[in-house]
Design a protein around this motif. Sequence first.
Motif, short mmCIF file in Angstrom:
data_model
loop_
_atom_site.label_atom_id
_atom_site.label_comp_id
_atom_site.label_asym_id
_atom_site.label_seq_id
_atom_site.Cartn_x
_atom_site.Cartn_y
_atom_site.Cartn_z
N HIS A 97 0.79 -1.24 0.00
CA HIS A 97 0.00 0.00 0.00
C HIS A 97 0.82 1.29 0.00
O HIS A 97 0.27 2.35 -0.28
CB HIS A 97 -0.96 0.01 1.19
N ILE A 98 2.09 1.22 0.34
CA ILE A 98 2.91 2.44 0.39
C ILE A 98 4.03 2.35 -0.63
O ILE A 98 4.24 3.26 -1.41
CB ILE A 98 3.46 2.68 1.81
N GLY A 99 4.76 1.26 -0.63
CA GLY A 99 5.84 1.06 -1.58
C GLY A 99 7.17 1.62 -1.09
O GLY A 99 7.26 2.25 -0.04
N ASN A 100 8.19 1.41 -1.89
CA ASN A 100 9.52 1.88 -1.54
C ASN A 100 9.90 3.17 -2.27
O ASN A 100 11.03 3.60 -2.20
CB ASN A 100 10.56 0.80 -1.81
N ASN A 101 8.93 3.77 -2.99
CA ASN A 101 9.21 5.05 -3.64
C ASN A 101 8.69 6.22 -2.81
O ASN A 101 8.62 7.34 -3.28
CB ASN A 101 8.62 5.09 -5.05
#
Length: 158
Positions: A97-101
């Motif tokens: 839901h958030i990601g690494n970007n």
Amino acid sequence: MATYHLSLKNGKVGTAEQHADYILREGRYSGGKRAEELVYKDANLPRWAISASAFFACADRYERANGRAYTEFEIALPNELTHEENKKIVNDFITAHIGNNKVWTYAIHSKPATFDDSQEQIHVHIMICERIVEDGMTKAKSPSKFFKKYNSKNPQNG
């Protein structure tokens, strides 16, 4: 029995560093009874940020006055699971839901339940910056540029 709790909060400029210190149990929150509640913490930060507190201090300094310094998810975790299983749930949530970007930090806390000391009240605080990091955390813009709002009429100004 597991309980459900989810709250979503937006943090104003000027409160981000202190809130990061609070959830991560750092700075003036590093000692005492509350520090014992910390189970685990982790972060995804740009290379220039030496800590989550340092990143959110930059958010307080460089984000526009009426901007949002951070968004926070506070989520109850199943007390029937181990701390490692709850850590995996949180990491899976962040991946999906958030990601690494995006910049994020989280802390899992555990304390005795309010009405039953034999039960554990385990929950996570996830602080995120909603600005997208285009080229990965190692190539993130400097703090003064990272928090600038894009100015389509005068791109050189933002």
